[in-house]
Scaffold this motif. Structure first.
Motif: not given
Length: 153
Positions: A83-104
């Motif tokens: 969860v706690m990472m510099p730049g993109m936190d884990g929640f941001s990464v998860l939202r970006a993954l879910r926005a991709r149809p192949e990773c939904a």
């Protein structure tokens, strides 16, 4: 030349590796785990624990951006995400993954010391949370369960 027939026949994706009293034992393919974590010590530890169990191949990415870049080529069965990472936190990464149809529908599990936000993790579409610190055997057991291959001890 005689070709031996497997009895029972091989199941797709599985390879026979032994025969005990006429029974074929099967060895499934290793599950691919994408582990996104910025701490080098934890990167090494989690990779070592999971790969030593023999069930997993682990690709470690040191940032959310790297994980998003590598996810398509690696095609993981599960993403372990800090969860706690510099730049993109884990929640941001998860939202970006879910926005991709192949990773939904890609299973994502948070591996974090921040467990107070339990409801927030589940609302975010994560499959679950594994708390740091963890016992090595418990980590392997939980990851096996999340990839659908829990095995009895």
């Amino acid at each position: 030349m005689m070709i031996a027939q497997c009895n029972p026949p091989l199941r797709p994706g599985l390879v026979p590796f032994g025969n005990m009293a006429g029974k074929i034992l099967y060895m499934g393919k290793k599950k691919r785990i994408l582990y996104i974590e910025d701490e080098p010590d934890l990167q090494w530890l989690v990779k070592h624990i999971l790969e030593s169990a023999g069930d997993f191949d682990v690709l470690v990415c040191g940032s959310g951006a790297e994980g998003l870049q590598r996810v398509a080529e690696y095609a993981p069965n599960l993403v372990l995400l800090d969860v706690m990472m510099p730049g993109m936190d884990g929640f941001s990464v998860l939202r970006a993954l879910r926005a991709r149809p192949e990773c939904a529908a890609l299973p994502v599990v948070f591996l974090t010391a921040r467990t107070q936000e339990g409801d927030e993790y589940l609302r975010s579409s994560a499959l679950g949370v594994i708390a740091k610190p963890f016992e090595p055997g418990g980590l392997v057991e939980r990851v096996r369960a999340y990839v659908g291959e829990a095995v009895a001890a």
